[in-house]
Structure formats: C-alpha cells, structure tokens
Design a protein around this motif. Structure first.
Motif, PDB file in Angstrom:
ATOM      1  N   PHE A  90     128.700  45.641  57.223  1.00 44.44           N
ATOM      2  CA  PHE A  90     127.662  44.218  57.432  1.00 44.44           C
ATOM      3  C   PHE A  90     129.347  43.092  57.711  1.00 44.44           C
ATOM      4  O   PHE A  90     128.398  42.324  57.893  1.00 44.44           O
ATOM      5  N   MET A  91     130.153  43.274  56.990  1.00 39.63           N
ATOM      6  CA  MET A  91     130.971  42.042  56.751  1.00 39.63           C
ATOM      7  C   MET A  91     132.826  42.498  57.428  1.00 39.63           C
ATOM      8  O   MET A  91     132.928  43.851  57.004  1.00 39.63           O
ATOM      9  N   HIS A  92     133.398  41.812  57.565  1.00 35.25           N
ATOM     10  CA  HIS A  92     134.701  41.699  58.294  1.00 35.25           C
ATOM     11  C   HIS A  92     135.811  40.535  57.232  1.00 35.25           C
ATOM     12  O   HIS A  92     135.147  39.778  56.796  1.00 35.25           O
ATOM     13  N   GLN A  93     137.393  41.478  57.302  1.00 37.09           N
ATOM     14  CA  GLN A  93     137.479  40.180  56.839  1.00 37.09           C
ATOM     15  C   GLN A  93     137.699  38.748  57.889  1.00 37.09           C
ATOM     16  O   GLN A  93     137.433  39.031  58.899  1.00 37.09           O
ATOM     17  N   SER A  94     137.817  37.461  57.203  1.00 38.01           N
ATOM     18  CA  SER A  94     137.213  36.550  58.538  1.00 38.01           C
ATOM     19  C   SER A  94     138.510  36.666  59.781  1.00 38.01           C
ATOM     20  O   SER A  94     139.355  36.927  59.959  1.00 38.01           O
ATOM     21  N   GLY A 127     130.977  33.775  55.015  1.00 37.58           N
ATOM     22  CA  GLY A 127     130.930  32.566  55.953  1.00 37.58           C
ATOM     23  C   GLY A 127     130.193  33.712  56.385  1.00 37.58           C
ATOM     24  O   GLY A 127     129.600  34.736  56.728  1.00 37.58           O
ATOM     25  N   THR A 128     129.266  32.324  56.947  1.00 39.73           N
ATOM     26  CA  THR A 128     128.127  33.021  58.152  1.00 39.73           C
ATOM     27  C   THR A 128     128.288  32.333  59.206  1.00 39.73           C
ATOM     28  O   THR A 128     128.791  31.357  59.572  1.00 39.73           O
ATOM     29  N   LYS A 140     138.833  26.172  56.762  1.00 38.93           N
ATOM     30  CA  LYS A 140     138.805  25.238  56.698  1.00 38.93           C
ATOM     31  C   LYS A 140     138.841  24.999  54.865  1.00 38.93           C
ATOM     32  O   LYS A 140     139.289  24.938  53.992  1.00 38.93           O
ATOM     33  N   ILE A 141     137.867  26.310  55.052  1.00 37.07           N
ATOM     34  CA  ILE A 141     137.800  27.239  54.211  1.00 37.07           C
ATOM     35  C   ILE A 141     139.120  27.813  53.552  1.00 37.07           C
ATOM     36  O   ILE A 141     139.441  27.615  52.662  1.00 37.07           O
ATOM     37  N   ALA A 142     140.085  28.111  54.228  1.00 37.41           N
ATOM     38  CA  ALA A 142     141.460  28.800  54.059  1.00 37.41           C
ATOM     39  C   ALA A 142     142.008  27.530  53.585  1.00 37.41           C
ATOM     40  O   ALA A 142     143.308  27.995  52.612  1.00 37.41           O
ATOM     41  N   GLN A 143     142.004  26.660  54.197  1.00 42.36           N
ATOM     42  CA  GLN A 143     143.039  24.967  53.042  1.00 42.36           C
ATOM     43  C   GLN A 143     143.040  25.586  51.298  1.00 42.36           C
ATOM     44  O   GLN A 143     143.930  24.861  50.626  1.00 42.36           O
ATOM     45  N   PHE A 144     141.445  25.829  50.745  1.00 36.18           N
ATOM     46  CA  PHE A 144     141.837  25.956  49.186  1.00 36.18           C
ATOM     47  C   PHE A 144     141.365  27.219  48.900  1.00 36.18           C
ATOM     48  O   PHE A 144     141.577  27.482  47.445  1.00 36.18           O
ATOM     49  N   LEU A 183     140.371  36.502  50.696  1.00 39.63           N
ATOM     50  CA  LEU A 183     139.539  36.413  50.080  1.00 39.63           C
ATOM     51  C   LEU A 183     138.533  35.430  50.548  1.00 39.63           C
ATOM     52  O   LEU A 183     137.060  35.770  50.105  1.00 39.63           O
ATOM     53  N   ILE A 184     138.520  35.561  51.891  1.00 37.93           N
ATOM     54  CA  ILE A 184     136.839  34.624  53.032  1.00 37.93           C
ATOM     55  C   ILE A 184     136.792  36.472  53.780  1.00 37.93           C
ATOM     56  O   ILE A 184     137.527  36.951  54.871  1.00 37.93           O
ATOM     57  N   TYR A 185     135.766  36.123  53.809  1.00 35.10           N
ATOM     58  CA  TYR A 185     134.898  37.133  54.984  1.00 35.10           C
ATOM     59  C   TYR A 185     134.021  36.513  55.577  1.00 35.10           C
ATOM     60  O   TYR A 185     133.616  35.801  55.526  1.00 35.10           O
ATOM     61  N   GLN A 186     133.809  37.257  56.628  1.00 35.99           N
ATOM     62  CA  GLN A 186     132.886  37.267  57.528  1.00 35.99           C
ATOM     63  C   GLN A 186     131.167  37.819  57.962  1.00 35.99           C
ATOM     64  O   GLN A 186     131.693  38.847  58.373  1.00 35.99           O
TER      65      GLN A 186
END
Lengths: 221, 283
Positions: free
Chosen positions: A214-218, A159-160, A167-171, A176-179
């Motif tokens: 450059f990214m983190h877990q959401s 995600g950016t 909402k992403i976490a609903q599916f 597995l979701i990162y920011q």
C-alpha cells in the motif's frame, strides 16, 4: 506436549512510544480526513484488541495545520478515545515535527525515572503538502541528522497525494520518506499496529514485510 | 553425570515465522568426561549473518572452554576453582572465542554482521561455572526447590539493545569487567536453565510493577510455576520412559513453540537449555 506444562509470570511490558504527527491542513478536507479518521479508529481498535500491544504501546497525537497542537498526550489506549480530526488552515509541518521531538524528550525523562527499559520512540509524520514558507527547514534538518545518529527516535514521513517530496527531502533523509498509494490510510495503520516492535528496533519500513502492498519509497529515491 | 538430563532447543519466534526469517538463536550441550558444557547464543536481529555467528560461537565456546577445563584439570577435581581465577580465565577464553569468530569473517562475512550474545555454563562436579556476554537469563534450583538467577543480563538504553561478542569491549580491563560477568554456583542443585531473551517473559520474573509505587522493579528470578512441575514430575517421567536425546529435544522444541500463550505469542526466537537431575534407579 507429553505432559509438559507451564505458567508464565505477568511481566511489566516495557513502554513503547508512538507519536503520530498528522497534517490537518485545508487540503486534507473531504475524503482524505474522513479516511484518516476511519484509519485512526481502526488503529486504535487493533491495539485495543492486542493485549500485549495495549499494555506497552503509548500513543501521542500531534496535529499541524495553521496551528500545532498535541491533541493527545502519550497514553495507552485504555486511557483515551481516539479523537476525530478536522482539516483547516496551512501546513506548519516543521513545527509539528519539532513538537513531536519535544514530546519524545519529555516522555524519555519520565521513562528514565519510572521504567527500567523502554523501546526507542517512533515518530510517524503523515502529510499531503509541504511546510509553510518561512519555517526553519535547515534547522530541522540538522536536528534530525544529530538525533538519528544518536538513535534518539525513529522517524518516517508518509506522503499522500499532493505531497512535495523534494521539499520534505530537504530536512528528512530520502530513505525515510514514503508515498502512500491513494488514501490507503487504513491498510497503513493496520500494518503499523503489527510492526511497532520492528520500527522501534530501528528497521526502516522497506525492511518490514508487507509495507509495499500500500506504499512505496517516495519518487525522489 | 549420568543422573543429569538435558532438554535443549531453539525455535523461531512468531515474528520470524511471519517474515520467513531463519532462527538466529543457537544452543548446544556438549558432554565431556567429568563435565558438561552448555551454551546458548542469540544472534542480533539487525545483523544479517547473526544466525551463523550464534552457531559458530556455540561451537568455538565448546572448543575453548573444554580446552580450559582440561588444561586446568578442573575435571579431575584436584584443584579448587576460585571465583577470581574463573573471572580472569573466562574473559580470556571468551576473547579466544571472539577471535575465532573474527577469523571466519575472513571467509567473506562482515565481522559485525555475525553479532550475537553468549551464555556458557560448565557443569563440573557440584559446581556451575557461568559466564556470559549480553542478555539472556540463567538460573538454578537448589535441593529445597528454591530458584535463583545466576547471571544479570546486560541491557542497553532501549529494549532489545545489548552488547555482543563482536562489540568493542575488549580493549581494557574496565570494559571487560563491565560487560563480562562470571560466577560460580556451589550449591546442591537439582536443575538449571539458560535461555535467550525470547524465553524470558515466559519463564522469568523480569520486571514487576510495585503495587504501591507503580514503579517497575527488576526481579530477575526464574518463575517457579514455569519450572516446578516439569522439573519434578513431567521430565522425570519422560526420562523414565527412556526417550532418546533426539526425542527429548523434539518434545522440548514443541513445548517452546506453543507450550503456553506467552511462548506461543513471543515474536523473538526462543532458546532454552533445561538440565534436570533425575536419579537413576539401580538395576
């Protein structure tokens, strides 16, 4: 080397499919799409400059805005040029992921006929928004759960700014979701070009060194 | 066995060096009276204690297979070893190795976290008794300088997927016969090798694209140009220069690390035992 010397054979490299499902909705217009295009070109060059990666990695590009398109069928980098993306429209994110899954299935059928072994395909989704209303989030969630258990592919969502992580976490499983930090697409794709073996082996990003530069877990984790 | 010389080492692959992860492979050569046991093991990359698993199974394999050889008196050469018998007893012996590994999991290791493959070669008189679980490769060179494979690696659906000694394969005979393969090589041989899959791209013809059909073929053959000069020239020279086993292994370690571009660029850990017959000059 005390005289020891050896030549090695030219072995066939087992193919590894990397599907990039990219958000090209209107909110990506301006700096985000410019940065993303530059990063994709950098990714292409990194692969092209790495003989082993160029020989085994197959890239597939899917875009989702108001429409969902496969703008590049699975191919090695010497068989295509990285296209330039344009941002417009809404966010058919669920349909984009579904098309990515379809591409995995089609390519696996091909591998089963023509390759003795292949790496687990990977799907990487990049989005700055949330799925359009009316998309089948629940159905996708069930499908992903089943596919993850049977190791059909690996999937990560990046995600950016503007991404609706809840909402992403609903599916998608939360882990597995990162920011992405800012618009660090280039650093992400540089890291990705070196990490495809590990991602394909089933490792989550947090288990691969360098990801947290450059990214983190959401935030929902 | 005094004519036989062994070079063996395990080195970290590029990926593990970059990530500062310890080597998950292990190997050893165990000389016994009248026979030698060679073992290589590859710890599963995704299992946190697989480096312990690979070291332990190497030791347990020596204990149990040497016990087997001496119980059967195979080293005394009094009884013919049939393939059927070897297949049967090798499965039982590997099960004993597996059970020993399970015992150490009581010390606080999750059993599956110790997952590793295993290749065992017992060199006895003019025979090689070979058995294995999982992937990796092994091959030999006969007196005509012809190289051939002596096992077929078990490969799963995806690359890097295989079966481990900790896998659930021990319940029935069908499963055992599917996953554990044992062979006997009875030829006049001058060299043999056993290796983990980190060395296979460098030293084996694994898969090659058929030029006409463009479909890859499973070749599974030691690559002669990898071994030939080393076996026939360079290693005999090292032996003749009276290098110690430790020195030989250091040279071998250095060779496996960056002996050519394929070895240098390999991301997986690399292990190889190369056994070479170098006839000793009579003094």
């Amino acid at each position: 080397m005390h005289g020891l010397t050896a030549q090695s054979p030219n072995n066939f490299q087992k193919p590894c499919l990397c599907i990039l499902a990219l958000d090209v909705s209107g909110s990506m217009a301006g700096a985000p799409i410019i940065e993303l295009n530059m990063a994709l070109e950098g990714f292409y060059q990194s692969i092209n400059n790495d003989d082993e990666a160029a020989e085994k990695l197959e890239i597939c590009l899917i875009t989702f805005g108001s429409e969902v398109k496969c703008i590049q069928e699975p191919a090695k980098v010497d068989n295509f040029k990285m296209p330039s993306l344009e941002a417009d429209g809404t966010t058919k994110l669920v349909d984009g992921i579904r098309l990515a899954i379809k591409q995995v299935e089609l390519r696996k059928e091909y591998y089963k006929k023509y390759s003795p072994q292949y790496s687990r395909p990977m799907i990487i989704v990049i989005t700055d928004g949330e799925p359009d209303t009316g998309q089948d989030i629940f159905g996708l969630s069930e499908e992903l759960k089943t596919d993850m258990i049977s190791k059909k592919y690996t999937l990560h969502v990046i995600g950016t700014t503007g991404c609706n992580y809840a909402k992403i976490a609903q599916f998608c499983p939360k882990e597995l979701i990162y920011q992405l930090d800012g618009l660090n697409y280039s650093r992400f794709f540089k890291w990705l070009s070196k990490s495809t073996d590990e991602i394909s082996s089933g490792k989550n990003f947090i288990d691969i060194s360098g990801y947290n530069d450059f990214m983190h877990q959401s935030p929902i984790n | 066995m005094r004519d036989w010389n062994y070079l063996f080492a395990s080195v970290r692959g590029k990926g593990h060096i970059e990530e500062n992860i310890s080597c998950q492979d292990y190997c050893s050569v165990f000389p016994h009276t009248g026979y030698t046991i060679c073992v290589v093991s590859d710890g599963a990359g995704s299992c946190e204690n697989s480096h312990i698993g690979s070291e332990k199974v190497t030791q347990f394999a020596n204990i149990h297979f040497s016990g087997l050889v001496e119980e059967k008196k195979w080293n005394k050469g009094k009884k013919k070893i049939t393939l059927e018998e070897w297949q049967q007893v090798s499965q039982k012996t590997l099960k004993a190795v597996r059970d020993d590994l399970e015992k150490i999991s009581i010390q606080g290791y999750d059993f599956k976290s110790l997952s590793c493959t295993l290749i065992v070669v017992i060199q006895i008189k003019n025979k090689l008794l070979v058995t294995h679980i999982g992937d990796g490769r092994a091959g030999y060179c006969n007196s005509n300088d012809e190289w051939a494979a002596m096992l077929t690696p078990y490969k799963g659906r995806y690359s890097n997927e295989t079966v481990f000694i900790t896998s659930d394969i021990w319940e029935d005979e069908t499963s055992l016969n599917k996953y554990i393969k044992s062979v006997i090589v009875e030829e006049k041989i001058k060299a043999f090798c056993l290796l983990t899959d980190g060395c296979e791209n460098a030293s084996f013809e694994c898969y090659k694209l058929d030029e006409v059909t463009q479909i890859p073929e499973d070749i599974n053959k030691p690559f002669k140009d990898f071994f030939h000069e080393n076996v026939n020239l360079h290693i005999p020279n090292l032996i003749k220069s009276q290098k110690s086993q430790e020195e030989l292994n250091q040279i071998w370690e250095s060779f496996l690390t960056d002996g050519n571009d394929t070895l240098k660029n390999e991301s997986d850990d690399k292990t190889m035992i190369l056994a070479v017959k170098v006839p000793q000059l009579e003094s």
